[in-house]
Each structure stands twice: as structure tokens, then as C-alpha cells.
Design a protein around this motif. Structure first.
Motif, mmCIF file in Angstrom:
data_model
loop_
_atom_site.group_PDB
_atom_site.id
_atom_site.type_symbol
_atom_site.label_atom_id
_atom_site.label_comp_id
_atom_site.label_asym_id
_atom_site.label_seq_id
_atom_site.Cartn_x
_atom_site.Cartn_y
_atom_site.Cartn_z
ATOM 1 N N ILE A 1 -4.698 11.595 -16.155
ATOM 2 C CA ILE A 1 -4.741 10.149 -15.921
ATOM 3 C C ILE A 1 -3.372 9.538 -16.190
ATOM 4 O O ILE A 1 -2.848 8.769 -15.385
ATOM 5 C CB ILE A 1 -5.815 9.470 -16.809
ATOM 6 N N LEU A 2 -2.768 9.936 -17.308
ATOM 7 C CA LEU A 2 -1.493 9.295 -17.638
ATOM 8 C C LEU A 2 -0.409 9.652 -16.620
ATOM 9 O O LEU A 2 0.500 8.865 -16.379
ATOM 10 C CB LEU A 2 -1.071 9.663 -19.061
ATOM 11 N N SER A 3 -0.515 10.834 -15.993
ATOM 12 C CA SER A 3 0.526 11.188 -15.028
ATOM 13 C C SER A 3 0.551 10.188 -13.872
ATOM 14 O O SER A 3 1.620 9.695 -13.508
ATOM 15 C CB SER A 3 0.368 12.634 -14.552
ATOM 16 N N PHE A 4 -0.603 9.844 -13.298
ATOM 17 C CA PHE A 4 -0.539 8.884 -12.180
ATOM 18 C C PHE A 4 -0.525 7.434 -12.658
ATOM 19 O O PHE A 4 0.024 6.552 -12.005
ATOM 20 C CB PHE A 4 -1.660 9.122 -11.146
ATOM 21 N N TYR A 5 -1.105 7.204 -13.840
ATOM 22 C CA TYR A 5 -1.126 5.843 -14.405
ATOM 23 C C TYR A 5 0.306 5.356 -14.642
ATOM 24 O O TYR A 5 0.635 4.194 -14.396
ATOM 25 C CB TYR A 5 -1.887 5.866 -15.726
ATOM 26 N N GLY A 6 1.152 6.269 -15.110
ATOM 27 C CA GLY A 6 2.553 5.922 -15.355
ATOM 28 C C GLY A 6 3.274 5.523 -14.074
ATOM 29 O O GLY A 6 4.177 4.680 -14.095
ATOM 30 N N VAL A 7 2.866 6.121 -12.956
ATOM 31 C CA VAL A 7 3.483 5.771 -11.673
ATOM 32 C C VAL A 7 3.137 4.320 -11.298
ATOM 33 O O VAL A 7 4.010 3.530 -10.942
ATOM 34 C CB VAL A 7 3.029 6.753 -10.566
ATOM 35 N N VAL A 8 1.849 3.974 -11.436
ATOM 36 C CA VAL A 8 1.430 2.610 -11.080
ATOM 37 C C VAL A 8 2.002 1.606 -12.087
ATOM 38 O O VAL A 8 2.389 0.492 -11.720
ATOM 39 C CB VAL A 8 -0.111 2.491 -10.979
ATOM 40 N N GLY A 9 2.083 2.016 -13.361
ATOM 41 C CA GLY A 9 2.747 1.175 -14.364
ATOM 42 C C GLY A 9 4.179 0.884 -13.938
ATOM 43 O O GLY A 9 4.663 -0.251 -14.073
ATOM 44 N N GLY A 10 4.854 1.896 -13.407
ATOM 45 C CA GLY A 10 6.215 1.718 -12.917
ATOM 46 C C GLY A 10 6.281 0.730 -11.754
ATOM 47 O O GLY A 10 7.167 -0.130 -11.709
ATOM 48 N N TRP A 11 5.322 0.812 -10.831
ATOM 49 C CA TRP A 11 5.299 -0.157 -9.719
ATOM 50 C C TRP A 11 5.206 -1.586 -10.251
ATOM 51 O O TRP A 11 5.824 -2.505 -9.704
ATOM 52 C CB TRP A 11 4.097 0.070 -8.796
ATOM 53 N N SER A 12 4.407 -1.759 -11.319
ATOM 54 C CA SER A 12 4.242 -3.113 -11.879
ATOM 55 C C SER A 12 5.580 -3.639 -12.384
ATOM 56 O O SER A 12 5.934 -4.801 -12.140
ATOM 57 C CB SER A 12 3.255 -3.115 -13.042
ATOM 58 N N LEU A 13 6.324 -2.779 -13.097
ATOM 59 C CA LEU A 13 7.648 -3.200 -13.574
ATOM 60 C C LEU A 13 8.554 -3.518 -12.378
ATOM 61 O O LEU A 13 9.273 -4.527 -12.381
ATOM 62 C CB LEU A 13 8.296 -2.092 -14.415
ATOM 63 N N ALA A 14 8.498 -2.674 -11.349
ATOM 64 C CA ALA A 14 9.332 -2.896 -10.169
ATOM 65 C C ALA A 14 9.019 -4.250 -9.542
ATOM 66 O O ALA A 14 9.924 -5.008 -9.170
ATOM 67 C CB ALA A 14 9.101 -1.785 -9.149
ATOM 68 N N TYR A 15 7.741 -4.591 -9.449
ATOM 69 C CA TYR A 15 7.356 -5.859 -8.823
ATOM 70 C C TYR A 15 7.745 -7.050 -9.675
ATOM 71 O O TYR A 15 8.049 -8.116 -9.151
ATOM 72 C CB TYR A 15 5.853 -5.869 -8.488
ATOM 73 N N PHE A 16 7.729 -6.864 -10.989
ATOM 74 C CA PHE A 16 8.200 -7.958 -11.845
ATOM 75 C C PHE A 16 9.663 -8.254 -11.522
ATOM 76 O O PHE A 16 10.046 -9.398 -11.258
ATOM 77 C CB PHE A 16 8.034 -7.590 -13.320
#
Ligand code: TRP
Length: 453
Positions: free
Chosen positions: A99-114
Motif C-alpha cells: 500500500i505504501l509503495s503506491f500511496y507514496g506516489v499519489v502523495g507525491g502528486w498531491s505535493l506536485a499539485y500544490f
């Protein structure tokens, strides 16, 4: 031997457990599932799933964790010595990895969008352009990986500091911030012209929309959103003092998580309808439709930035709980230090996450067949195996363990602090944990394999 860590205060534990539960599942996934499955009807079924099945499993996890006072694997070894029940915990630690492997990717997208919002690069575009921006972000090899590394670095950094000075301290700051930002966004959305249509889509149920698929989607979502089935809540429960009331804690955490999901929908749907966009956009709802919504609203830049910070915070407090589940195992069972466990395991999980990220772009040609699904890329494989197989199976095994192996009498003793707290609801919980939850979870599992539904 060094004394095992503990939460510093009751409220600190509640914030941390709610921080684990409230995450991308609430703000990204719940609204798009509701949007795809008919709005209010889905919300109604979701509430039943959360309060009957979710709360049941959470009580089982808290009771097992606090009774044993150990990580997900050690707790089963201690309560059922010499048996194979520790495999339940081992599955959980494996699920945490995935879970954390793909969760970290989506977490990264959130930072990118900020950052994209603040820098103004999302202003004044068309819906097609927002779609393009999202699609090119997730396939571009380097950009999403840089953001993922940053996100995982923050996660590891917090877990290194441990329970009180890491997880608890940050959750106490980030959780109230999440609720405040959500409320601001709701007021903004509701005061836009045409918001009423979104409100009725979201709140007026059309029960003809309820079918097997909706029910099973709601259940799977309840598990993921409440962080159940993997030993996260078991691990967090293991740091809890014997004086704490597990029944009210579980009810509070479940209520806060559900409130956050409902509020996220309230922030999103009125604004989507007011800007004339469609609610059934799937996973792109948050990353494609919302930038378009913010673009059309007065002071949209400000509200957009607030939203993506919120998403990143929520993802962060969840990601730390997933990493903690793995770290607790290495610490308790193998005697690793917190620091090396966090950095080494966080590093390996991040590396697997890089593969997840690349599998959406340059490696999207490599797919794996999976029963009941089209061939899956690595990112989706990690998601499907963990959310649709390991989590429900973990939840099922924890119910059976609490209900039959460790025995409800012992669980009841733990949940009443040895008989000193009210046991009014326990007869109901005993029926739910022994019969209702296992049967319902088996149905969800079969659906995951495409057998029912
Ligand atoms: N509940 C979190 C969310 O909604 C994700 C999460 C954290 C999780 N810990 C978990 C999911 C354990 C399953 C199991 O985003």
C-alpha cells in the motif's frame, strides 16, 4: 530492556489514529466512488458498512493490539503461542509494503499539485488542458518520482522521531488543520451560484441505484478508509495505556473518519455542479475536475492551494501509520533500532514505489493477469492485491481470531478494562465479530476475485 513507547495523551492517540484513517481514501477516493455510484445512495450504504463492519473490526484490532502490547506479528504470537496465527500479522506487514509503495506516489502528486497551483501554472486552462496536465504528470518518468521521493522523505522523517515526538506531535497539528481547511472549502462551495444541484445529488438518495456492486464497493472502501485489516490500528492500539477506553476511542476514530469523508464530498460536489462539470469522473475527479473548478471560482488560487495542501497533509498522516506498522515489527521482533528500521524499510518501499510510478508511464507495457480484472500494471497490481485481497482477508482473520481463537470473553475483558467499563454494547459486538462481519467480508473477497457481483 528499553521501555516500549506509549502515546503521551488520550487526545494525541485519537488524532494519530484519526490521522491514519483520514487520508487519500477520504478526500480522493470517497468522493469519486460516490460520484460514480449515484451519490447519496452510495453514501447511505457506506455509513452502514462503516458502523456495522468497520467499527467491529476496529474494536477487534484495538483489543488484540493493546492486550498483547506488541506489533502486528508479535501480538498473534503472544496471544496464540505455537499457532500459525502470526501469519495474519505477516500478511499485514506485506500489505503495508504494497500500500505504501503506491500511496507514496499519489502523495507525491498531491505535493506536485500544490506547487503547480501556487505557481499559477494551473490558471486559465480548459478541462482538456487539465486532463493533459494530469496525464502527462503521471507518465513523465522523472517529475512524479521527484515528488514521491519528497513525500516519502517526509514520511520517514516523522516516523524516525517515534510515537510521541514524531507521529503524535505532527498528527496534533495536521488533523485540526485538515478539518479547518475542509470547512473553509465547504463554505466556499456552498456559496457559489448553482451549488444546490450538487447538494441534492450528494444528499438525496435514490435507492434504485443500490445494487451488489455498490454495496461491495462501499465495504471495500470502508476497510481502506478506516485503515483496517492490516494491523495499523492493532499497532497503534499497542501503544495505548491500559486505562484508556477502547470502545469510545474506536467510536470516535470511526466517527471522525466518516465525518471527514462526508465533508470532503460536501466540499467537492456543490462546487463541481456550480461550475457545470460532471461528478462521475473517476480517479481524475480531484486532479482534473477540481483544478477546473478552482479556476472558475473567485480567489480560486487560494482555495486550490488550500485543497492540495490538505490532500498532502491527509496523505502524510496516513503514510506514517503504514510505515509504523512495518517499523514496529522490526523493532519488537527483530530488535532493530527505530531509526534504521524507518530509513531502510522506508527506502525499500520508496524503491518499489518508483516501480509503481514508472508502471503508469514508460513501463505501462508490462502487465500481469488477475482474476476478475483486465491485465494490471504494477501500480494497480499493488493496489488490487492489497486492498481487495490482503486487507479483507486480514480483517476476516482478525474477526475469527478475536471471536473464536483468542475468544470473545478475553476480547470483552480487554474492551471493558477487566470489567470496569460499561459492557452494554458488547453482546451486539460479539454477534457482529463472530458472525456478521466474517460473512460480509467473505462476500467482499469473492467479489474481488470476480466470483460474485
Ligand atoms: N486509511 C487511509 C486512507 O484513507 C490509508 C491507510 C492508512 C490504510 N493505513 C492503512 C489503508 C492501513 C489500509 C490499511 O487514505
Amino acid at each position: 530492556m528499553e521501555k516500549r513507547e506509549n502515546w503521551g495523551s488520550r487526545i494525541g492517540f485519537i488524532f494519530a489514529a484519526a490521522g491514519s484513517a483520514i487520508g487519500l481514501g477520504n478526500i480522493w477516493k470517497f468522493p469519486y466512488l460516490a460520484g460514480d455510484s449515484g451519490g447519496a445512495a452510495f453514501v447511505f450504504v457506506y455509513l452502514l458498512a462503516v458502523f456495522f463492519i468497520g467499527l467491529t473490526v476496529m474494536l477487534a484490532e484495538f483489543a488484540i493490539g493493546r492486550a498483547a502490547g506488541l506489533d502486528a506479528i508479535g501480538s498473534f504470537k503472544k496471544l496464540a503461542p505455537g499457532s500459525f496465527w502470526w501469519i495474519t500479522g505477516a500478511m499485514g506487514v506485506l500489505a503495508a509494503f504494497m500500500i505504501l509503495s503506491f500511496y507514496g506516489v499519489v502523495g507525491g502528486w498531491s505535493l506536485a499539485y500544490f506547487v503547480k497551483t501556487v505557481s499559477g501554472s494551473l490558471s486559465g486552462l480548459s478541462v482538456e488542458q487539465y486532463t493533459n496536465i494530469f496525464e502527462s504528470l503521471i507518465v513523465a518518468p522523472m517529475e512524479p518520482i521527484m515528488w514521491q521521493l519528497l513525500f516519502m522523505g517526509l514520511t520517514i522523517g516523522i516516523v524516525v522521531f517515534g510515537i510521541q515526538t514524531g507521529i503524535e506531535k505532527w498528527s496534533k497539528i495536521l488533523m485540526p488543520a485538515i478539518f479547518i481547511i475542509l470547512l473553509i472549502l465547504i463554505v466556499r462551495g456552498l456559496t457559489l451560484e448553482g451549488a444546490g444541484a450538487g447538494l441534492s445529488f450528494y444528499l438525496k438518495p435514490d435507492f434504485s441505484k443500490i445494487n451488489g456492486r455498490v454495496i461491495l464497493a462501499a465495504l471495500g472502501q470502508a476497510f481502506f478508509s478506516l485503515s483496517l485489516g492490516m494491523g495499523t490500528m492493532l499497532t497503534y492500539g499497542s501503544y495505548l495505556s491500559k486505562k484508556e477506553n477502547l470502545q469510545t476511542s474506536a467510536l470516535t476514530v470511526v466517527t471522525l473518519d466518516t465525518l471527514a469523508a462526508i465533508l470532503a464530498g460536501l466540499a467537492i460536489f456543490p462546487a463541481v455542479f456550480a461550475t457545470g462539470l460532471a461528478p462521475d469522473q473517476g480517479p481524475g475527479l480531484v486532479f482534473v475536475i477540481l483544478p477546473a473548478v478552482f479556476n472558475k471560482m473567485p480567489l480560486g488560487l487560494l482555495f486550490g492551494a488550500a485543497f492540495f495542501v490538505l490532500l498532502a497533509f491527509a496523505a502524510l498522516t496516513s503514510a506514517i501509520s503504514i510505515l509504523e506498522c512495518v517499523v514496529a515489527y522490526l523493532k519488537d521482533q527483530l530488535g532493530w533500532s527505530r531509526k534504521s528500521a524507518s530509513i531502510i524499510m522506508g527506502g525499500i518501499i520508496t524503491a518499489v514505489g518508483v516501480v509503481c510510478s514508472l508502471s503508469l508511464g514508460i513501463w505501462s507495457g508490462y502487465t500481469v493477469p488477475f482474476p476478475g480484472h483486465d491485465p494490471l500494471v504494477f501500480f494497480d497490481l499493488m493496489d488490487v492485491i492489497s486492498s481487495k485481497v490482503l486487507l479483507p482477508m486480514g480483517g476476516l482473520l482478525m474477526c475469527i481470531f478475536a471471536g473464536y481463537v483468542w475468544k470473545v470473553e478475553n476480547a470483552n475483558k480487554e474492551l471493558t478494562n477487566g470489567g470496569t467499563l460499561s459492557a452494554k454494547w458488547l453482546p451486539l459486538w460479539n454477534i457482529l465479530v463472530k458472525y456478521v462481519a466474517p460473512i460480509v467480508i467473505i462476500l467482499v473477497l469473492l467479489n474481488g476475485f470476480g466470483v460474485v457481483g
